[in-house]
Design an enzyme around this catalytic site. Sequence first.
Site, PDB file in Angstrom:
ATOM      1  CG  ASP A 283      -0.401  -0.085   2.513  1.00 26.22           C
ATOM      2  OD1 ASP A 283       0.833  -0.206   2.610  1.00 26.22           O
ATOM      3  OD2 ASP A 283      -1.157  -0.023   3.509  1.00 26.22           O
ATOM      4  CB  SER A 284       4.577   1.703  -0.078  1.00 31.37           C
ATOM      5  OG  SER A 284       4.807   0.627  -0.955  1.00 31.37           O
TER       6      SER A 284
ATOM      7  CG  ASP B 213       0.365  -4.107   1.998  1.00 31.18           C
ATOM      8  OD1 ASP B 213       0.361  -4.967   2.906  1.00 31.18           O
ATOM      9  OD2 ASP B 213       1.192  -3.180   1.937  1.00 31.18           O
TER      10      ASP B 213
ATOM     11  CE  LYS C 252       3.244  -6.004   3.638  1.00 35.98           C
ATOM     12  NZ  LYS C 252       2.757  -4.880   4.468  1.00 35.98           N
TER      13      LYS C 252
ATOM     14  CD  GLU D 241       0.752  -1.654   8.083  1.00 39.12           C
ATOM     15  OE1 GLU D 241       0.470  -0.877   9.019  1.00 39.12           O
ATOM     16  OE2 GLU D 241       1.190  -1.267   6.986  1.00 39.12           O
TER      17      GLU D 241
ATOM     18  CD  GLU E 119       8.025  -0.542   7.507  1.00 37.03           C
ATOM     19  OE1 GLU E 119       6.995  -1.176   7.169  1.00 37.03           O
ATOM     20  OE2 GLU E 119       8.305   0.580   7.055  1.00 37.03           O
TER      21      GLU E 119
END
Length: 261
Positions: free
Chosen positions: A42-43, A81, A110, A112, A179
């Site tokens: 999602d960056s 993501d 993925k 978080e 991270e």
Amino acid sequence: MKTTISKLHSYKNSKKITMITAYDALFAKIFDNEVDTILVGDSLNMSFFGENDTLTATLEQMIYHTKAVCNGAKNAYIIADMPFGSYSTPNKGLESAIKIFKETKADAVKLEGGEEKAEVIKLLTDNGVAVVGHIGLMPQSSRSEGGYKVKGKNEKSINKVLKDAKAVEEAGAVMLVVEGVIEDVTKKITEMLTIPVIGIGAGRYTDGQVLVWSDMLGFFDEFKPKFVKRYLNGATITKEAVKNYVKEVENGQFPTQKEIY
Ligand code: KIV
């Protein structure tokens, strides 16, 4: 040959796993066969879409870019993501993940979160969706935390990251991204878990590394986080090439006899 999760698991303790982000078919095709796995992070909301953080990325955006990456990369293991808000409850997470799996060819999603997301990870896993965890510095929490904070600097933070890692593995995650965590702590996590641990700003002792493509190829040149190594000055050489094109169009050097019908 297509990289599978069992192949990636077999690399633990024997070969470092390489991961890079990609957001489109063009770059995915270039990266495919060079890296083991591609992350549609999602960056993209920042480096591709120009926003200040990842939080405004939508599920539709992630699906669109994952489809493009899957069109370009045929062999790398592809991870999509899950954007902020798309897994705020287990059922919402399942619905979002199923939508990603049905509409794209991603191999895994993925998300978080550590202990607090164990229930979501378990539900997705139980329903046939492979999940990659993401703990430590979590960009989707940057607004609530007031910035990007490195984790594992004190005892409380170390304990939280270690507990998160364990919880994510126990919930069924197939791989874990760590991270922005102090190297010693990530080393412990890597030794403690049986699933591969991929680091970004997390030191040398992980099972593999991931970088955002526009950072490592120097296309994003406004600032360079400490953990990034630039392997190309992409922005500089691209500007140079465009300057040459403009100059040649303006002075009549392009097109020449070779480029006309
Ligand atoms: O969105 C992303 O690119 C990521 C990486 C920084 C791991 O999550």
